[in-house]
Write an enzyme that holds these catalytic residues in place. Structure first.
Site, PDB file in Angstrom:
ATOM      1  N   GLY A  40      44.018  56.272  13.748  1.00 12.55           N
ATOM      2  CA  GLY A  40      44.169  55.370  12.607  1.00 12.55           C
ATOM      3  C   GLY A  40      42.941  55.401  11.720  1.00 12.55           C
ATOM      4  CB  CYS A  41      41.930  56.685   8.656  1.00 12.07           C
ATOM      5  SG  CYS A  41      43.329  57.063   7.568  1.00 12.07           S
ATOM      6  N   PRO A  42      41.332  53.718   7.813  1.00 18.48           N
ATOM      7  CG  PRO A  42      39.185  52.979   7.269  1.00 18.48           C
ATOM      8  CD  PRO A  42      39.929  54.140   7.856  1.00 18.48           C
TER       9      PRO A  42
END
Length: 492
Positions: A11-13
């Site tokens: 997951g990335c922002p």
């Protein structure tokens, strides 16, 4: 012997590119190493390929490659490799090898939930089932970054949707939503501005709520939402959302520990009455008291940046461009990006124009380099570079990462300089961009849109020429090396 089984969460922002690049890299590495893997992704559309409790229980190890909350407490008792999302992209083989070798640390069991968990809440890990400490119980600075980025991830859709709608309302005129200017007033434009303004108004409360949720789960989310709204109404801006998010999150964890010795008969009362009432009163009161000084700091920051962009746009553009291209989606890039998003909420669209230009430029640089110097790149690399035209045009900087990873000392400085040129020109051209994402898709609502595209193309073409020429020189040297060695052999 059964193959090693691994589960992973990425997951990335922004939940657009890094998330799925890490997923793909881990799956390819698992195939190379002969292990079984299932990767759960936490993208902007939500959780996909979700891991079940049975799959987690059966796994030999877990890889977390994320810069946001992926509910890690469900992996307690398993061997866990916990790294940032970029590590999942750049060194997936090494991460998997830690599980194979059995060297990954076992994630320690967290304290039991403060209140009984109903069956349907099992997936949520209870009220305070996850205290968000790293494996082994040691707090790490990266945890603060993950909590902040979790809030930013949830906040972005509100800013994008609201910012674009507000910008569209101005197509009928600058006073199109003001009934006191009948020559420009348009009822549909007024509706757009009302809807968009409402979405933008939720930016700070949502940021605060999901920073708090990342730290202390549901009770903290409630308090974070309330304190964030108090801060927003107090004019604290983006800074208020960050402060109240961390205050509510860690404050609710502390409150849970202080109330841990209450009789078990009151356990059910904690979640529905004690936590929301005490949490809202205590941290709402603190927010009320600190709102005024936070507003002063926020106003000073806005004045500083506004003055800076007017008095020295070249230096400001240089800083923004260098930051955005330095790690292309990492903490340095996100610092500039989050500042741009924060200023959108305060009506400053100039800063976001520079940030967007600086983020769009790196992938375009690789595309122009391959276009101008075809022979300097092998066919597979050329194809990837051409794809970057599409990625760059939609504000996906991460397409440049594989090129930078191959030759970081050569490529990263070129990308930083190219992004700086694009950012500087947007300030000089007085470009305004009201949306934090979308790339050229938001051109209809960009002020001085043609100049914005021109600024990006100038930086990208210059960078493409520099990068392509450097790669051509390197290719020529490599081709020349064997012939020189053959000549030496003949002389011997």
């Amino acid at each position: 012997m059964a193959p090693i089984s691994i589960v992973a969460a990425t997951g990335c922002p922004t939940g657009i590119a890094h998330t799925f690049m890490a997923q793909e890299a881990l799956m390819q590495a698992a195939e190379r190493l002969g292990v079984s893997i299932k990767v759960e992704t936490h993208g902007q559309v939500g959780i996909e390929n979700a891991l079940t409790a049975a799959e987690i229980a059966a796994a030999d190890g877990v890889i977390i490659a994320a810069d946001k909350d992926v509910n890690p407490s469900r992996f307690d008792g398993k061997r866990v490799v916990d790294v940032g999302v970029k590590a999942g992209i750049s060194r997936p083989d090494a991460l998997i090898q830690e599980i194979i070798n059995g060297t990954a640390p076992v994630r320690g069991k967290q304290a039991a939930p403060a209140t009984p968990v109903e069956p349907e809440e099992t997936e949520d890990n209870g009220l305070f089932g996850d205290t968000r400490v790293a494996s082994g119980g040691k707090f790490q600075a990266r945890d603060l970054y993950k909590h902040l980025m979790n809030g930013v991830s949830y906040m972005l859709p509100f800013v994008v949707g609201g910012g674009v709608l507000v910008a569209l309302s101005f197509l009928w005129g600058i006073y199109s939503a003001d009934p006191e200017h009948p020559e420009q007033y348009n009822e549909f434009a007024a509706m757009l501005k009302t809807i968009g303004g409402t979405a933008m108004g939720l930016m700070v409360p949502v940021l605060s709520a999901f920073i708090a949720d990342s730290i202390g789960k549901r009770p903290a989310l409630v308090v974070g939402l309330i304190t964030g709204l108090i801060a927003s109404n107090g004019g604290t801006g983006f800074l208020g959302g960050i402060v109240t998010g961390f205050l509510s999150g860690y404050g609710m964890l502390l409150l849970a520990k202080l109330l841990d010795r209450l009789p078990r008969a009151l356990a059910g009362l904690k979640a529905i009455f004690i936590f929301p009432v005490l949490g809202t009163f205590i941290f709402g009161s603190i927010t009320y008291l600190i709102a005024s000084p936070m507003k002063g700091i926020n106003t000073s920051l806005q004045d500083f940046l506004s003055g800076f962009q007017d008095s020295n746009p070249i230096l400001l553009g240089l800083i923004i461009g260098a930051m955005c291209a330095f790690d292309m989606g990492g903490p340095v890039n996100k610092a500039a990006y989050v500042t741009g998003v924060a200023l959108l909420g305060d009506g400053n669209f100039f800063f976001m124009a520079a940030v967007s230009a600086a983020c769009i430029t790196p992938p375009l640089v690789t595309g122009f380099a391959a276009l101008f110097f075809r022979k300097a790149f092998d066919p597979k690399t050329r194809d990837a570079a051409y794809v970057n035209f599409a990625l760059g045009a939609t504000h996906i900087t991460e397409g440049a990462i594989p090129f930078a990873a191959r030759n970081p000392l050569l490529v990263i400085p070129i990308l930083m300089a190219s992004s700086a040129v694009s950012a500087i020109l947007t300030f000089l051209f007085q470009v305004q961009v009201p949306a934090p994402h979308g790339g050229f898709l938001v051109l209809p609502v960009v002020t001085n849109g043609l100049q914005w595209v021109g600024a990006i193309l100038v930086g990208s073409v210059l960078g493409g020429l520099a990068y392509g020429y450097a790669m051509q020189r390197r290719t020529e040297k490599q081709q020349l090396q064997p012939s020189v060695e053959n000549e030496k052999e003949v002389l011997v």
